[in-house]
Motif scaffolding. Structure first.
Motif, PDB file in Angstrom:
ATOM      1  N   GLY A 438     -12.090   2.191   7.304  1.00 53.45           N
ATOM      2  CA  GLY A 438     -12.762   1.253   8.191  1.00 53.45           C
ATOM      3  C   GLY A 438     -12.274   1.416   9.617  1.00 53.45           C
ATOM      4  N   VAL A 439     -10.965   1.236   9.809  1.00 52.98           N
ATOM      5  CA  VAL A 439     -10.368   1.395  11.137  1.00 52.98           C
ATOM      6  C   VAL A 439      -9.004   2.060  10.971  1.00 52.98           C
ATOM      7  N   ARG A 440      -8.693   3.004  11.842  1.00 50.84           N
ATOM      8  CA  ARG A 440      -7.392   3.682  11.863  1.00 50.84           C
ATOM      9  C   ARG A 440      -6.729   3.405  13.203  1.00 50.84           C
ATOM     10  N   PHE A 441      -5.532   2.812  13.152  1.00 48.58           N
ATOM     11  CA  PHE A 441      -4.701   2.615  14.341  1.00 48.58           C
ATOM     12  C   PHE A 441      -3.620   3.700  14.334  1.00 48.58           C
ATOM     13  N   GLU A 442      -3.657   4.578  15.309  1.00 46.77           N
ATOM     14  CA  GLU A 442      -2.744   5.723  15.305  1.00 46.77           C
ATOM     15  C   GLU A 442      -2.050   5.818  16.658  1.00 46.77           C
ATOM     16  N   GLY A 443      -0.718   5.770  16.665  1.00 51.27           N
ATOM     17  CA  GLY A 443      -0.026   5.857  17.940  1.00 51.27           C
ATOM     18  C   GLY A 443       1.457   5.656  17.815  1.00 51.27           C
ATOM     19  N   SER A 444       2.101   5.493  18.974  1.00 48.80           N
ATOM     20  CA  SER A 444       3.552   5.338  19.038  1.00 48.80           C
ATOM     21  C   SER A 444       3.944   3.871  18.963  1.00 48.80           C
ATOM     22  N   VAL A 445       5.237   3.645  18.850  1.00 49.21           N
ATOM     23  CA  VAL A 445       5.755   2.278  18.811  1.00 49.21           C
ATOM     24  C   VAL A 445       5.474   1.563  20.122  1.00 49.21           C
ATOM     25  N   THR A 446       5.595   2.282  21.254  1.00 49.74           N
ATOM     26  CA  THR A 446       5.405   1.652  22.563  1.00 49.74           C
ATOM     27  C   THR A 446       3.948   1.643  23.010  1.00 49.74           C
ATOM     28  N   VAL A 474      -6.028   1.436   8.060  1.00 51.66           N
ATOM     29  CA  VAL A 474      -4.862   2.294   7.851  1.00 51.66           C
ATOM     30  C   VAL A 474      -4.142   2.488   9.181  1.00 51.66           C
ATOM     31  N   GLY A 475      -2.859   2.899   9.084  1.00 52.66           N
ATOM     32  CA  GLY A 475      -2.086   3.233  10.259  1.00 52.66           C
ATOM     33  C   GLY A 475      -1.850   4.732  10.320  1.00 52.66           C
ATOM     34  N   GLY A 476      -1.374   5.186  11.473  1.00 55.97           N
ATOM     35  CA  GLY A 476      -1.074   6.593  11.640  1.00 55.97           C
ATOM     36  C   GLY A 476       0.040   6.791  12.643  1.00 55.97           C
ATOM     37  N   LEU A 477       0.786   7.892  12.508  1.00 58.86           N
ATOM     38  CA  LEU A 477       1.971   8.177  13.312  1.00 58.86           C
ATOM     39  C   LEU A 477       2.961   7.019  13.153  1.00 58.86           C
ATOM     40  N   ALA A 478       3.357   6.354  14.237  1.00 55.14           N
ATOM     41  CA  ALA A 478       4.371   5.303  14.133  1.00 55.14           C
ATOM     42  C   ALA A 478       3.814   3.967  13.657  1.00 55.14           C
ATOM     43  N   ALA A 483       1.507  -2.798   9.168  1.00 51.50           N
ATOM     44  CA  ALA A 483       1.322  -3.378  10.498  1.00 51.50           C
ATOM     45  C   ALA A 483      -0.150  -3.404  10.875  1.00 51.50           C
ATOM     46  N   ALA A 484      -0.865  -2.344  10.533  1.00 52.78           N
ATOM     47  CA  ALA A 484      -2.290  -2.289  10.846  1.00 52.78           C
ATOM     48  C   ALA A 484      -3.047  -3.369  10.084  1.00 52.78           C
ATOM     49  N   ASN A 485      -2.700  -3.542   8.795  1.00 50.53           N
ATOM     50  CA  ASN A 485      -3.378  -4.540   7.974  1.00 50.53           C
ATOM     51  C   ASN A 485      -3.085  -5.954   8.464  1.00 50.53           C
ATOM     52  N   THR A 486      -1.830  -6.204   8.832  1.00 51.65           N
ATOM     53  CA  THR A 486      -1.471  -7.536   9.338  1.00 51.65           C
ATOM     54  C   THR A 486      -2.270  -7.877  10.586  1.00 51.65           C
ATOM     55  N   TYR A 487      -2.406  -6.905  11.471  1.00 47.60           N
ATOM     56  CA  TYR A 487      -3.166  -7.161  12.696  1.00 47.60           C
ATOM     57  C   TYR A 487      -4.626  -7.487  12.375  1.00 47.60           C
ATOM     58  N   LEU A 488      -5.278  -6.632  11.571  1.00 43.63           N
ATOM     59  CA  LEU A 488      -6.723  -6.768  11.366  1.00 43.63           C
ATOM     60  C   LEU A 488      -7.076  -8.020  10.582  1.00 43.63           C
ATOM     61  N   THR A 489      -6.222  -8.404   9.637  1.00 46.98           N
ATOM     62  CA  THR A 489      -6.574  -9.511   8.738  1.00 46.98           C
ATOM     63  C   THR A 489      -6.019 -10.861   9.163  1.00 46.98           C
ATOM     64  N   THR A 490      -5.385 -10.937  10.325  1.00 46.91           N
ATOM     65  CA  THR A 490      -4.954 -12.247  10.826  1.00 46.91           C
ATOM     66  C   THR A 490      -6.163 -13.174  10.909  1.00 46.91           C
ATOM     67  N   ALA A 491      -6.045 -14.352  10.334  1.00 47.04           N
ATOM     68  CA  ALA A 491      -7.204 -15.236  10.167  1.00 47.04           C
ATOM     69  C   ALA A 491      -7.901 -15.562  11.482  1.00 47.04           C
ATOM     70  N   THR A 492      -7.141 -15.725  12.550  1.00 47.46           N
ATOM     71  CA  THR A 492      -7.748 -16.098  13.825  1.00 47.46           C
ATOM     72  C   THR A 492      -8.648 -14.996  14.385  1.00 47.46           C
ATOM     73  N   ARG A 493      -8.501 -13.777  13.886  1.00 41.21           N
ATOM     74  CA  ARG A 493      -9.344 -12.682  14.373  1.00 41.21           C
ATOM     75  C   ARG A 493     -10.716 -12.670  13.695  1.00 41.21           C
ATOM     76  N   GLN A 494     -10.827 -13.334  12.581  1.00 38.17           N
ATOM     77  CA  GLN A 494     -12.112 -13.522  11.892  1.00 38.17           C
ATOM     78  C   GLN A 494     -12.794 -12.197  11.533  1.00 38.17           C
ATOM     79  N   ASN A 495     -11.989 -11.168  11.245  1.00 30.96           N
ATOM     80  CA  ASN A 495     -12.563  -9.937  10.716  1.00 30.96           C
ATOM     81  C   ASN A 495     -12.789 -10.098   9.220  1.00 30.96           C
ATOM     82  N   GLN A 496     -13.805  -9.450   8.686  1.00 34.98           N
ATOM     83  CA  GLN A 496     -14.154  -9.603   7.277  1.00 34.98           C
ATOM     84  C   GLN A 496     -14.122  -8.243   6.585  1.00 34.98           C
TER      85      GLN A 496
END
Length: 573
Positions: A438-446, A474-478, A483-496
């Motif tokens: 669905g969505v891939r977040f790929e990058g460094s810690v900073t 899913v996440g990628g690199l760092a 972490a990716a799942n926690t971000y996307l599924t936070t209730a206030t973001r209202q992603n389904q």
């Protein structure tokens, strides 16, 4: 005995009243109503003509009021140009077939012409070649077909204007007049303008020079607009795909490169052969400002990206990406514009070896500042941070194919949304359907990692629906999957996240995945017709406020001007 005058007057008065009374009791009957007027058709002039031309129907008893006459040609109603009692002038409608012409006047019985009318094929339009650089204003008219040979440039301070209904073809690399094997490509240079305003009934078409049935993605280059809105690349950066010139350094976000409305771009996506990053998108925008008007554009079967934004602030609405090979919406070089209402339909059997995505967004290639130094134009500012809303990306109607070791050779689908290299994109109220990821977040810690965990992070995904995916996030690199799942599924973001057992609730249109005539309007009761988020970046005056998620509510804005199967379209007449 003499009768007195007074008595005589009374007598005649009495006699007159008696006659009047008798007449009132026995009025003269109304005459028999005349028979209805029956029109006749005597002749058709000319008896043979193509669609779009006018003909005269000669006869009798026609109505002088145009709307009181109904004329059909081969079962299709014609538009009346003028009307007299003996002559009707009409325009031959699209879809008309050879045969008798029928006329009805004020509800009378329909009569047919005594002889048949023949719908002739349209004559071939003349072809005019375009090549080199235009150092003058130029208007292209719809009665001519234009052929782009090699790179065709509209120079600074000049304008190319294209009439509605005009067809422009791109030649292959073999017809490059310079001998450099560059496919036909239209490039509007900085301070130049392209005014291409089609209409819903007469869109402007850029397409392949190949004959119907022989067209292929990458037959020609595409359209490139270059403006003076900021990018994050050093001024010495050379353009890609063989386009001449350097990025230079400008800061004019409201720059105007012209107007594209009701425009189709077909079978593009090839640039300079033998060079790195040689492919162009169907529509490539480099540093284009928000003074440029872009709406109702369809890119079909580009061998590269459908749409590619490299910096700039351009705004766009009502975009269609049809069966692109690489990505549908690619953003890079510090693009900070806004886009709303876009739909992408893919061919599940055709993908790029680098991985095909719906969105691919990055700050720049080769990447973000790894050393943490302050960002400047030379190393990453402005940061890529566009805002997209109400987008629908359809990968496959069936279960997506998992990525394997052979994918890099055969081509494969990766992510509905692929975010990397410190992008700061925002995507709202959009639908991702039928991708392995669905969505891939790929990058460094900073970089992206920090954006996902900080409340001040620029990336913002809210109100989106991810359906029919193997891995919704899913996440990628760092960036870890957690972490990716926690971000996307936070209730206030209202992603389904919609599992395979629940996709029926989306109630997609039965023609949603048709490759020739898709219909993307959700059915009544679809969960997509509600649940949209509001506020934040969506309060910009550019955005239309909606209650639905995805590109469509109840308005079918692709109707009339799009063509999802131009392979069979005859553009020569």
């Amino acid at each position: 005995m003499r009768t007195s005058p007074r008595r005589l007057h009374a007598f005649w008065l009495f006699f007159g009243l008696l006659a009047c009374f008798a007449a009132c009791k026995n009025p003269t009957p109304d005459p028999t109503p005349p028979p209805p007027v029956v029109p006749t058709i005597v002749s058709i002039d000319p008896a043979t003509a193509p669609v779009g031309s006018t003909i005269a129907i000669n006869g009798t008893n026609f109505s002088t009021t145009p709307g009181s006459n109904t004329i059909t040609i081969g079962g299709v109603t014609a538009t009346i140009v003028s009307a007299s009692a003996t002559r009707l002038v009409v325009t031959i409608p699209a879809g008309a077939q050879s045969g008798p012409i029928s006329v009805t006047v004020s509800g009378s019985a329909a009569i047919q012409s005594p002889t048949s009318f023949t719908v002739a094929p349209k004559p071939l339009k003349p072809v005019v070649e375009l090549q080199g650089t235009f150092f003058r204003n130029r208007t292209l008219s719809k009665d001519t077909i234009y052929l782009l040979r090699g790179f065709v440039y509209v120079a600074a301070n000049y304008t190319m204007t294209i009439q509605a209904g005009t067809v422009i073809k791109g030649a292959g690399a073999d017809l490059d007049p310079t001998g450099q094997s560059n496919a036909g490509t239209l490039v509007v240079e900085r301070v130049g303008k392209l005014i291409a305003n089609g209409t819903a009934s007469e869109p402007i078409v850029f397409t392949s020079n190949k004959a119907a049935g022989q067209r292929f993605p990458g037959d020609w280059g595409g359209i490139v607009l270059i403006g003076k809105s900021p990018t994050n690349r050093p001024g010495s950066t050379t353009y890609f795909g063989g386009v001449r010139g350097n990025a230079e350094t400008y800061n004019e976000p409201e720059d105007n490169s012209g107007s594209l409305q009701y425009v189709r771009i077909e079978y593009a996506g090839t640039g300079q052969r033998g060079t790195p990053n040689g492919k162009l998108g169907g529509l490539t925008l480099i540093g284009v400002g928000n003074g440029t008007v872009i709406n109702h554009v369809q890119v079909t079967q580009s061998s590269g990206d459908a749409y590619a934004w490299f910096g700039g602030t351009a705004q766009a609405k009502y975009l269609v990406a049809n069966r692109a090979t690489d990505d549908d919406w690619s953003t890079d070089w510090g693009y900070t514009g806004q886009v709303q209402f876009g739909v992408a339909l893919r061919d599940a059997a055709v993908a790029d070896p680098s991985g095909s995505n719906g969105f691919e967004s990055q700050n720049y290639d080769p990447g973000e500042n790894a050393d943490g130094t302050p960002l400047t134009r030379q190393n990453g500012l402005p940061q890529t941070a566009p805002v997209f809303a109400n987008m629908s990306n359809f990968g496959t109607s069936t279960t997506p194919v998992a990525i394997t070791a052979a994918s890099a050779i055969l081509g494969y689908y990766q992510s509905g949304i692929y975010l990397r290299r410190n992008t700061g994109i925002s995507i709202y109220n959009s639908l991702i359907y039928g991708y392995p990821e669905g969505v891939r977040f790929e990058g460094s810690v900073t970089g992206i990692g920090a954006s996902l965990t900080s409340t001040a992070g620029i990336i913002d995904l809210r109100g989106n629906v991810f359906a029919n995916t193997l891995s919704p996030v899913v996440g990628g690199l760092a960036v870890t999957d957690a972490a990716a799942n926690t971000y996307l599924t936070t209730a206030t973001r209202q992603n389904q996240l919609v599992g395979s057992g629940d996709i029926g609730a989306l109630m997609l249109n039965s023609a949603n995945f048709s490759t020739s005539a898709p219909n993307f309007l959700p059915q009544t009761g679809s969960t997509l017709l509600g649940g949209a988020v509001t506020g934040g970046k969506l309060t910009s005056s550019f955005f239309t406020q909606t209650t639905y998620r995805g590109a469509f509510g109840t308005e079918n804005w692709i109707s009339g001007w799009t063509n999802f199967n131009p392979q069979t379209t005859d553009y020569d007449r």
